[in-house]
Write an enzyme that holds these catalytic residues in place. Structure first.
Site, mmCIF file in Angstrom:
data_model
loop_
_atom_site.group_PDB
_atom_site.id
_atom_site.type_symbol
_atom_site.label_atom_id
_atom_site.label_comp_id
_atom_site.label_asym_id
_atom_site.label_seq_id
_atom_site.Cartn_x
_atom_site.Cartn_y
_atom_site.Cartn_z
ATOM 1 C CB THR A 65 11.435 1.176 8.087
ATOM 2 O OG1 THR A 65 11.414 2.577 8.349
ATOM 3 C CG2 THR A 65 12.390 0.518 9.029
ATOM 4 N N GLY A 93 6.179 2.510 4.137
ATOM 5 C CA GLY A 93 6.912 1.244 4.069
ATOM 6 C C GLY A 93 8.373 1.383 3.691
ATOM 7 C CG HIS A 98 -19.538 20.396 6.301
ATOM 8 N ND1 HIS A 98 -18.702 21.336 5.774
ATOM 9 C CD2 HIS A 98 -19.326 20.411 7.643
ATOM 10 C CE1 HIS A 98 -18.011 21.909 6.759
ATOM 11 N NE2 HIS A 98 -18.374 21.370 7.909
ATOM 12 C CG ASP A 110 -15.585 23.310 8.937
ATOM 13 O OD1 ASP A 110 -14.888 22.285 8.894
ATOM 14 O OD2 ASP A 110 -16.755 23.336 9.357
ATOM 15 C CD GLU A 129 -20.581 17.683 10.820
ATOM 16 O OE1 GLU A 129 -20.177 17.388 9.681
ATOM 17 O OE2 GLU A 129 -19.856 18.271 11.655
ATOM 18 N N PRO A 185 5.397 9.366 5.561
ATOM 19 C CG PRO A 185 5.273 10.729 7.438
ATOM 20 C CD PRO A 185 5.085 10.730 5.970
ATOM 21 N N GLY A 186 5.025 6.127 6.935
ATOM 22 C CA GLY A 186 4.157 4.956 6.953
ATOM 23 C C GLY A 186 3.958 4.279 5.623
ATOM 24 N N GLY A 241 9.511 9.019 0.719
ATOM 25 C CA GLY A 241 8.078 8.755 0.761
ATOM 26 C C GLY A 241 7.465 9.249 2.047
HETATM 27 P P1 ADP Z 1 8.059 4.303 6.971
HETATM 28 O O1 ADP Z 1 9.414 3.833 7.321
HETATM 29 O O2 ADP Z 1 7.904 4.627 5.510
HETATM 30 O O3 ADP Z 1 7.526 5.395 7.827
HETATM 31 P P2 ADP Z 1 7.385 1.680 7.793
HETATM 32 O O4 ADP Z 1 8.216 0.886 6.866
HETATM 33 O O5 ADP Z 1 7.903 1.853 9.155
HETATM 34 O O6 ADP Z 1 7.055 3.095 7.182
HETATM 35 O O7 ADP Z 1 5.939 1.061 7.804
HETATM 36 C C1 ADP Z 1 5.205 0.925 8.972
HETATM 37 C C2 ADP Z 1 4.399 -0.334 8.920
HETATM 38 O O8 ADP Z 1 3.364 -0.247 7.979
HETATM 39 C C3 ADP Z 1 5.218 -1.514 8.507
HETATM 40 O O9 ADP Z 1 5.759 -2.154 9.606
HETATM 41 C C4 ADP Z 1 4.227 -2.409 7.797
HETATM 42 O O10 ADP Z 1 3.638 -3.282 8.702
HETATM 43 C C5 ADP Z 1 3.183 -1.458 7.297
HETATM 44 N N1 ADP Z 1 3.366 -1.241 5.861
HETATM 45 C C6 ADP Z 1 3.714 -0.080 5.268
HETATM 46 N N2 ADP Z 1 3.765 -0.232 3.930
HETATM 47 C C7 ADP Z 1 3.471 -1.521 3.670
HETATM 48 C C8 ADP Z 1 3.382 -2.298 2.476
HETATM 49 N N3 ADP Z 1 3.604 -1.760 1.262
HETATM 50 N N4 ADP Z 1 3.058 -3.587 2.605
HETATM 51 C C9 ADP Z 1 2.829 -4.141 3.800
HETATM 52 N N5 ADP Z 1 2.907 -3.467 4.956
HETATM 53 C C10 ADP Z 1 3.215 -2.173 4.916
HETATM 54 ZN ZN ZN Z 2 -17.512 21.552 9.822
HETATM 55 MG MG MG Z 3 10.383 4.356 9.023
#
Ligand code: ADP
Ligand code: ZN
Ligand code: MG
Length: 620
Positions: free
Chosen positions: A214, A212, A433, A505, A430, A209-210, A207
Site C-alpha cells: 500500500t 509495504g 529445545h 511443538d 525449554e 502482508p506488511g 508480497g
Molecule cells: P501491505 O499493504 O503490504 O500489507 P503496508 O503498505 O500497509 O503493507 O505497510 C504497513 C506499514 O508498514 C506502512 O504504513 C509502513 O509504515 C510500514 N512499512 C512497510 N514496509 C515499509 C518500508 N519498506 N519502508 C518503510 N515503512 C514500511
Molecule cells: Zn516447546
Molecule cells: Mg495493504
C-alpha cells in the site's frame, strides 16, 4: 483519515452558514450598541410639554415618532409621540415666543434606516431559510448514504497534506525501480504514446502482508503527483448482489474524470479469485465485480491515463483473466525486507522519536529476521511506548530489544502464577529445545531462553540465524525438527511422562515432515508434489479435490512423515540423555534467573566439545 470525495461540495454550505452567522452578529451589534438608546433618559410626552413651557428645552430633533431633546443644562432625553402627530400639534398650548426659541430639527429617515429595517426584517427569514437548506442537505446526505451502495467508496487521498514518496519506502529497491517507470508514464504519457507504445493499465503488487504494498502504491501517486483512489477489494463485496459491479463502474467513472490518476485496489484477491469456483453464496457477486473490473480496464481509451494498481498476498488464487496482457500484466514483487532493508526501515520509523545516539539499529535488524516493514514499524512504536511508560526521555537499546521480543512473541506475563513444579517442567522443556538446538550443527544459534511466559507460551527458546536465509537444506530441516521435539523429549527423559504443553511443538515438527515429503521431494517417495503446492487451501476452489493421489499413496506419505518425526525424536532424546548433567545445572540456574541470554547459555558448554555450527553459506 482521508477526506471523502464529497468534501468540495460541502464548502458552499459552510459558506452560507457563515454568512448567516455574520449577519446575525452584525444586527445584534447594531441593536445593542445603538448610541441613541444609551444613557439617555426617556420621558413622557407630557413632561416634554411641561419642560417646553418652563423654557428648559434648548433643542429638539424629530425623527419619525422619536423626539431627541437637549435641555439647557445639556442633559439629553427622548420621548415618543404618536405617528402622524406633528410637533406643532403637540405644542399648540405653548406660547409662540417660547416655541420660537427652541431649535427644532426634523431629520429625514429615508435612506438611513431602510437598510436597517430591511436587515431586521430579513434576518429571521434568512435564518429560517438557512435552517431549511441545512436540514435538506442533511437529509440528502443520509439519503445518499442509504442509496450509495452502488457508489464506490473510493477515497481520494489528500495530495498535499500527506504526500508519500519513494523516500518513505525503505529497501524494496527492485520494486521501486519497476515503479519509477510507472511514475514516468503518469508524468510524461506523450513520450510513450508517440512511440506507439501502450501505456500499461494494471500493476499487480505481490508480497506478504506488511511488506509495504500500500505504501508503494501511495508513493507512486506521490511521486507522479496525481490523485490516488484507494479502495479495498472486500468493499466491493457486500450483502447485495450487483453492488460490487456498480461500485466498480462508479469508481472508474470518477477515476477517468480525474485522469491522470491511480486507482488502487487493495486485497484484490477478495474479488479476483478464480471464477466459477465459489462455494456458497457470494461468488456470483464476486464474478460480476471481477467482470466489471476487467470490462472497465479493457474499455480504457488508448490514451486514458489511469493506472490501476492492485495488491495481493495470494497471487496464486487470482483469476488468470486478471493477469492477461493488457490487464494486470505488470507484476511487482515486494519482498520481505532483508537485513539491510530492515535497518533502513528502522531508520525511517526512528525519525521523530528520540532514540539514543548509540543505538545499534543494525543489531536490531540482525535480530529481526522474518519481520515485515509493518512489524518493524510496530517495533519502533513499542520501544517508544516502553520508554515513555518508564518515564524516560529517550529510547534506549534495552527498550528496542524488549520491543523485539514483545512484537515477536507477545507481551510478558510476569504476573502469571505457575507452581514450582510447573516451573521446573517448563524449564526442562525449554532447555530441551535449547540444548538440542545448541548441539545440532544446522540449527540457528541460541539467542535466549526464558521461562517468563509470553503470549500463549509458558517459556520461550529463541534462536537466531547469523544471516538471512531463503533456502533450507534437508539436513537443516531435520535438525529443526529435532529441536522442535527437544522440549517434548526432555519431559519424557526427565519426568517419564509428557504434558500437553508440547502440542504446538509436535505440530511444528509434523508440518516440517509433511512439507519435506509432499512439497520438497525429500523422502523415498521421490521428487513428486503430493497435493496442491499452494498448501493454504482456498476453500472454494480446492474443496473436494485437495488430494490428487491415491489412498495407497496417502498411507505411504503418512508412513514417511512418521519416519521423519520418529527419527527426529530419537535424535533429540539421544542428545538430552548424553548431556543430562549439564542440563540439570542449566535448569537450576534458569529457574533462579528466569532468563538466560546467548553468552550465559554458551558459558555452560565451555571446555565441552560440541559439533561446530554449519551455516548455510558454508555448505550447499
Ligand atoms: P501491505 O499493504 O503490504 O500489507 P503496508 O503498505 O500497509 O503493507 O505497510 C504497513 C506499514 O508498514 C506502512 O504504513 C509502513 O509504515 C510500514 N512499512 C512497510 N514496509 C515499509 C518500508 N519498506 N519502508 C518503510 N515503512 C514500511
Ligand atoms: Zn516447546
Ligand atoms: Mg495493504
Amino acid at each position: 483519515m482521508e477526506p471523502s470525495l464529497k468534501i468540495p461540495k460541502n464548502k458552499p454550505r459552510n459558506g452560507l452558514l457563515y454568512l448567516l452567522v455574520i449577519a446575525l452578529l452584525v444586527t445584534s451589534a447594531v441593536i445593542i450598541f445603538n448610541p441613541e438608546s444609551n444613557g439617555i433618559k426617556k420621558i413622557s410626552l407630557n413632561t416634554f410639554v411641561e419642560q417646553v413651557k418652563n423654557e428648559e428645552v434648548k433643542s429638539v430633533q424629530v425623527k419619525n415618532e422619536r423626539l431627541d431633546i437637549v435641555l439647557y443644562d445639556n442633559s439629553q432625553e427622548y420621548a415618543f409621540k404618536e405617528r402622524g402627530e406633528t410637533l406643532n400639534e403637540i405644542l399648540t398650548n405653548v406660547p409662540e415666543d417660547i416655541k420660537s426659541k427652541i431649535d427644532i430639527e426634523v431629520v429625514s429617515t429615508e435612506g438611513e434606516e431602510w437598510w436597517m429595517s430591511l436587515l431586521l426584517n430579513l434576518v429571521p427569514f434568512l435564518l429560517i431559510i438557512g435552517f431549511f437548506v441545512f436540514m435538506m442537505r442533511q437529509a440528502q446526505n443520509t439519503n445518499n448514504q442509504a442509496l450509495s451502495f452502488g457508489k464506490s467508496r473510493a477515497r481520494l487521498s489528500d495530495k498535499e497534506r500527506n504526500k508519500t514518496t519513494f523516500k518513505d519506502v525503505a529497501g524494496a529497491e527492485e520494486a521501486k525501480e519497476e515503479l519509477i517507470e510507472i511514475v514516468d508514464f503518469l508524468k510524461n504519457p506523450g513520450k510513450y504514446t508517440q512511440m506507439g507504445a501502450k501505456i500499461p493499465k494494471g500493476v499487480l503488487l505481490v508480497g506478504a502482508p506488511g511488506t509495504g504494498k500500500t505504501l508503494l502504491a501511495r508513493a507512486v501517486s506521490g511521486e507522479a503527483n496525481v490523485p490516488f483512489f484507494n479502495i479495498s477489494g472486500s468493499e466491493f463485496v457486500e450483502m447485495f448482489v450487483g453492488v460490487g459491479a456498480s461500485r466498480v463502474r462508479d469508481l472508474f467513472r470518477k477515476a477517468k474524470r480525474n485522469a491522470p490518476c491511480i486507482v488502487f485496489i487493495d486485497e484484490i484477491d477478495a474479488v479476483g479469485r478464480h471464477r466459477g469456483a465459489g462455494l456458497g453464496g457470494g461468488h456470483d457477486e464476486r464474478e460480476q465485480t471481477l467482470n466489471q473490473i476487467l470490462t472497465e480496464m479493457d474499455g480504457f481509451e488508448k490514451d486514458t491515463n489511469v493506472i490501476v494498481m492492485a495488491a495481493t498476498n495470494r497471487p496464486d488464487v487470482l483469476d488468470p483473466a486478471l493477469l492477461r496482457p493488457g490487464r494486470f500484466d505488470r507484476r511487482v514483487v515486494v519482498d520481505m525486507p532483508d537485513i539491510k532493508a530492515r535497518e533502513e526501515i528502522l531508520k525511517v520509523h526512528a525519525k521523530g522519536k528520540p532514540i539514543i545516539k548509540s543505538a545499534d539499529l543494525e543489531l536490531i535488524a540482525r535480530h529481526t529476521p522474518g519481520f515485515s516493514g509493518a512489524d518493524l514499524e510496530n517495533l519502533m512504536n513499542e520501544a517508544a511506548i516502553l520508554a515513555a511508560r518508564n518515564n524516560k526521555k529517550i529510547v534506549t537499546m534495552k527498550d528496542l530489544q524488549e520491543a523485539i521480543e514483545k512484537v515477536a512473541m507477545g507481551p510478558q506475563r510476569k504476573s502469571m502464577v505457575i507452581t514450582k513444579q510447573e516451573k521446573e517442567i517448563v524449564a526442562y522443556h525449554e532447555i530441551g529445545h535449547a540444548l538440542v538446538g545448541h548441539i545440532l550443527p544446522y540449527c540457528d544459534p541460541i539467542h535466549k531462553v526464558t521461562i517468563i511466559s509470553r503470549g500463549h507460551a509458558l517459556g520461550v527458546t529463541w534462536s537466531l540465524p547469523e544471516e538471512d536465509r531463503r533456502l533450507n537444506s534437508q539436513k537443516k530441516l531435520e535438525d529443526k525438527m529435532a529441536m522442535a521435539l527437544g522440549g517434548y523429549a526432555a519431559e519424557q527423559v526427565i519426568f517419564g511422562e509428557m504434558t500437553d504443553g508440547a502440542g504446538s511443538d509436535l505440530q511444528a515438527a509434523t508440518n516440517i515432515a509433511r512439507y519435506m515429503v509432499t512439497q520438497a521431494g525429500m523422502s523415498k517417495l521421490g521428487p513428486v508434489i503430493y497435493g496442491d503446492q499452494n498448501r493454504e487451501v482456498f476453500l472454494g476452489r480446492d474443496f473436494g479435490h485437495v488430494r490428487n493421489y491415491s489412498e495407497e499413496m496417502a498411507s505411504k506419505i503418512d508412513t514417511e512423515i512418521k519416519n521423519f518425526v520418529d527419527k527426529a525424536y530419537s535424535r533429540a532424546k539421544e542428545i538430552i540423555e548424553k548431556y543430562r548433567s549439564i542440563m540439570d545445572t542449566i535448569v537450576k540456574d534458569l529457574i533462579k534467573k528466569e532468563t538466560l541470554n546467548a553468552d550465559e547459555f554458551a558459558e555452560y558448554f565451555k571446555g565441552i566439545k560440541v559439533p561446530k555450527k554449519i551455516s548455510y553459506t558454508q555448505k550447499i
